[in-house]
Design a protein around this motif. Structure first.
Motif, PDB file in Angstrom:
ATOM      1  N   LYS A 134      30.988  -1.879  52.989  1.00 44.38           N
ATOM      2  CA  LYS A 134      29.702  -2.458  53.414  1.00 44.38           C
ATOM      3  C   LYS A 134      28.656  -2.320  52.318  1.00 44.38           C
ATOM      4  CE  LYS A 134      31.339  -3.538  57.402  1.00 44.38           C
ATOM      5  NZ  LYS A 134      32.705  -2.974  57.193  1.00 44.38           N
ATOM      6  N   ALA A 135      28.724  -1.231  51.552  1.00 42.43           N
ATOM      7  CA  ALA A 135      27.790  -1.061  50.428  1.00 42.43           C
ATOM      8  C   ALA A 135      28.028  -2.148  49.380  1.00 42.43           C
ATOM      9  CB  ALA A 135      27.970   0.323  49.803  1.00 42.43           C
ATOM     10  N   LEU A 136      29.286  -2.441  49.081  1.00 38.68           N
ATOM     11  CA  LEU A 136      29.604  -3.490  48.115  1.00 38.68           C
ATOM     12  C   LEU A 136      29.225  -4.870  48.658  1.00 38.68           C
ATOM     13  CD1 LEU A 136      33.074  -2.335  46.706  1.00 38.68           C
ATOM     14  CD2 LEU A 136      30.791  -1.945  45.759  1.00 38.68           C
TER      15      LEU A 136
ATOM     16  N   PHE B 281      24.509  -9.371  37.829  1.00 36.85           N
ATOM     17  CA  PHE B 281      24.858  -8.111  38.495  1.00 36.85           C
ATOM     18  C   PHE B 281      25.425  -7.130  37.486  1.00 36.85           C
ATOM     19  CE2 PHE B 281      28.850 -10.484  38.682  1.00 36.85           C
ATOM     20  CZ  PHE B 281      29.803  -9.523  38.389  1.00 36.85           C
ATOM     21  N   ASP B 282      25.237  -5.858  37.781  1.00 36.37           N
ATOM     22  CA  ASP B 282      25.741  -4.772  36.949  1.00 36.37           C
ATOM     23  C   ASP B 282      26.754  -4.002  37.796  1.00 36.37           C
ATOM     24  OD1 ASP B 282      26.150  -2.258  35.708  1.00 36.37           O
ATOM     25  OD2 ASP B 282      24.225  -2.402  34.674  1.00 36.37           O
TER      26      ASP B 282
ATOM     27  N   SER C 131      35.645 -11.733  50.140  1.00 41.58           N
ATOM     28  CA  SER C 131      34.242 -12.136  50.048  1.00 41.58           C
ATOM     29  C   SER C 131      33.536 -11.430  48.892  1.00 41.58           C
ATOM     30  CB  SER C 131      33.537 -11.818  51.370  1.00 41.58           C
ATOM     31  OG  SER C 131      32.182 -12.201  51.329  1.00 41.58           O
ATOM     32  N   ILE C 132      33.813 -10.140  48.731  1.00 38.46           N
ATOM     33  CA  ILE C 132      33.179  -9.368  47.649  1.00 38.46           C
ATOM     34  C   ILE C 132      33.573  -9.922  46.285  1.00 38.46           C
ATOM     35  CG2 ILE C 132      33.180  -7.122  46.483  1.00 38.46           C
ATOM     36  CD1 ILE C 132      33.497  -5.870  49.331  1.00 38.46           C
ATOM     37  N   PHE C 133      34.862 -10.081  46.046  1.00 40.81           N
ATOM     38  CA  PHE C 133      35.320 -10.555  44.734  1.00 40.81           C
ATOM     39  C   PHE C 133      34.876 -11.995  44.483  1.00 40.81           C
ATOM     40  CE2 PHE C 133      38.388  -6.983  45.029  1.00 40.81           C
ATOM     41  CZ  PHE C 133      38.150  -6.419  43.791  1.00 40.81           C
ATOM     42  N   ASN C 134      34.874 -12.815  45.514  1.00 44.44           N
ATOM     43  CA  ASN C 134      34.393 -14.186  45.365  1.00 44.44           C
ATOM     44  C   ASN C 134      32.920 -14.204  44.960  1.00 44.44           C
ATOM     45  OD1 ASN C 134      32.832 -16.407  47.332  1.00 44.44           O
ATOM     46  ND2 ASN C 134      34.473 -17.278  46.074  1.00 44.44           N
ATOM     47  N   SER C 135      32.117 -13.371  45.592  1.00 46.32           N
ATOM     48  CA  SER C 135      30.688 -13.313  45.276  1.00 46.32           C
ATOM     49  C   SER C 135      30.441 -12.938  43.823  1.00 46.32           C
ATOM     50  CB  SER C 135      29.980 -12.307  46.195  1.00 46.32           C
ATOM     51  OG  SER C 135      30.039 -12.715  47.541  1.00 46.32           O
ATOM     52  N   PHE C 136      31.285 -12.063  43.280  1.00 52.69           N
ATOM     53  CA  PHE C 136      31.092 -11.598  41.918  1.00 52.69           C
ATOM     54  C   PHE C 136      31.865 -12.426  40.884  1.00 52.69           C
ATOM     55  CE2 PHE C 136      30.192  -7.341  44.030  1.00 52.69           C
ATOM     56  CZ  PHE C 136      28.819  -7.522  43.963  1.00 52.69           C
TER      57      PHE C 136
ATOM     58  N   TYR D  33      23.129 -10.528  45.706  1.00 51.11           N
ATOM     59  CA  TYR D  33      23.374 -11.335  44.510  1.00 51.11           C
ATOM     60  C   TYR D  33      23.468 -12.817  44.870  1.00 51.11           C
ATOM     61  CZ  TYR D  33      25.817 -13.036  40.323  1.00 51.11           C
ATOM     62  OH  TYR D  33      26.187 -13.744  39.205  1.00 51.11           O
ATOM     63  N   ASN D  34      24.202 -13.118  45.944  1.00 50.39           N
ATOM     64  CA  ASN D  34      24.313 -14.504  46.394  1.00 50.39           C
ATOM     65  C   ASN D  34      22.958 -15.066  46.801  1.00 50.39           C
ATOM     66  OD1 ASN D  34      27.069 -14.787  46.025  1.00 50.39           O
ATOM     67  ND2 ASN D  34      27.578 -14.083  48.087  1.00 50.39           N
ATOM     68  N   GLY D  35      22.187 -14.246  47.511  1.00 54.97           N
ATOM     69  CA  GLY D  35      20.874 -14.692  47.952  1.00 54.97           C
ATOM     70  C   GLY D  35      19.932 -14.972  46.798  1.00 54.97           C
ATOM     71  N   ALA D  36      19.977 -14.111  45.787  1.00 51.50           N
ATOM     72  CA  ALA D  36      19.113 -14.303  44.619  1.00 51.50           C
ATOM     73  C   ALA D  36      19.475 -15.585  43.880  1.00 51.50           C
ATOM     74  CB  ALA D  36      19.223 -13.103  43.681  1.00 51.50           C
ATOM     75  N   ARG D  37      20.767 -15.859  43.770  1.00 56.31           N
ATOM     76  CA  ARG D  37      21.196 -17.081  43.076  1.00 56.31           C
ATOM     77  C   ARG D  37      20.802 -18.342  43.850  1.00 56.31           C
ATOM     78  NH1 ARG D  37      27.325 -16.932  41.554  1.00 56.31           N
ATOM     79  NH2 ARG D  37      27.519 -16.133  43.700  1.00 56.31           N
ATOM     80  N   ALA D  38      20.720 -18.210  45.171  1.00 56.20           N
ATOM     81  CA  ALA D  38      20.380 -19.372  46.003  1.00 56.20           C
ATOM     82  C   ALA D  38      18.902 -19.419  46.383  1.00 56.20           C
ATOM     83  CB  ALA D  38      21.234 -19.352  47.276  1.00 56.20           C
ATOM     84  N   SER D  39      18.100 -18.561  45.769  1.00 53.09           N
ATOM     85  CA  SER D  39      16.701 -18.440  46.199  1.00 53.09           C
ATOM     86  C   SER D  39      15.884 -19.708  45.965  1.00 53.09           C
ATOM     87  CB  SER D  39      16.040 -17.254  45.482  1.00 53.09           C
ATOM     88  OG  SER D  39      16.024 -17.471  44.076  1.00 53.09           O
TER      89      SER D  39
END
Length: 293
Positions: free
Chosen positions: A50-52, A77-78, A184-189, A59-65
């Motif tokens: 859940k933390a990841l 992302f770091d 979902s995590i790996f796709n997002s990154f 990160y997704n939200g920032a890219r779609a802002s």
């Protein structure tokens, strides 16, 4: 040989909650844990994933802002800092479990427990006798008999929680909750993700309408999903699966095996204690008592 009134094997939610309650009821309680307190959920399950996911969603939200009229420049992302945050959350929560046990007077012994009879147990070369014992040893990732599953390019869920680099492509074997979370995590990154599930749809244990709706969301994000498919073999750089009588090669840098979990019973010495069990777990009655009452 040291004597204990109640010994609990396993420091996960089943074990530490039982230990705290037993101590509150006036029972002198000892808890044995071979790893970190908190069990699978706090250390390598619900909490770290859940933390990841939280980092991935931000990160997704920032890219779609821009869609919402908010300009965010240079979004990146770091991974190192993401993993540091995850580790800090886990440490804080497991530390909290330790404090609760201490506050309630529970003795905690670190080490791997092994029953030597139906009334004795050994930890790190030290023998203990006990009046009663609770087994809450938890689970471990299931390892299906797939050729190549021991390859260098194969990850299990615990491995995936501490990667130091996001793979360019990853095949997720399994379509349950754990598998879908990591997909979902790996796709997002930025990974190219493929899910391979044996059942007719992903998340087969939840409501079908929800499962189908989530599948549409995942596919809209670029995740390829193959259901009714069986993985035949894993090789370096590819996973081979069969579906509808045809074999297909899925090119991938990494393969993540997430087909569920099984009871962690190896090494407990259940046979020595006379405790009946199967590969599905320890046999118990309606009161969760084992064959050794």
């Amino acid at each position: 040989m040291q004597k204990r009134e109640l010994i609990i094997v396993g420091g996960g939610p089943g074990g530490y909650v039982a230990a705290i309650r037993a101590s509150q009821l006036g029972i002198k309680t000892t808890l044995i844990e071979k790893g970190e307190l908190g069990g699978t959920c706090l250390n390598v399950g619900c909490i770290p994933t859940k933390a990841l996911l939280r980092s991935a969603n931000l990160y997704n939200g920032a890219r779609a802002s821009a869609e919402f009229g908010v300009d965010a420049q240079g979004v990146a992302f770091d991974l190192g800092r993401i993993m540091q945050r995850k580790a800090a959350i886990v440490k804080r929560l497991t530390g909290g479990v330790g404090m609760l046990l201490k506050k309630n007077g529970v003795e905690v012994i670190k080490g791997e427990a092994r029953f030597t009879s139906n009334g004795t147990i050994e930890v790190g070369g030290e023998a203990y006798s006990f009046g009663k014992a609770i087994i809450a040893a938890g689970s471990k990732p299931a390892v299906p008999p797939i050729p190549g599953i021991d390859g260098q390019n194969v990850l299990f869920s615990t491995d995936a929680l501490s990667v130091d680099k996001i793979p360019e492509s990853i095949a997720v074997i399994g379509g349950g909750v754990i598998a879908v979370e990591f997909a979902s995590i790996f796709n997002s990154f930025g990974s190219r993700v493929t899910i391979i599930e044996m059942m007719s749809d992903i998340l087969p244990l939840i409501d079908g309408e929800l499962s189908r709706s989530l599948r549409k969301v995942l596919e809209s994000r670029g995740i390829a999903i193959h259901t009714g498919a069986r993985v035949e073999t894993i090789r370096e750089g590819a996973v081979f699966m069969s579906a509808d009588g045809k074999t297909q090669e899925i090119a991938c840098q990494k393969a993540l095996v997430a087909v569920g979990r099984v009871p962690a019973l190896a090494g407990l010495g259940l046979e020595t204690a006379g405790i009946e069990y199967t590969e599905k777990g320890i046999s118990v009655n309606a009161a969760t008592q084992t064959s050794v009452l």
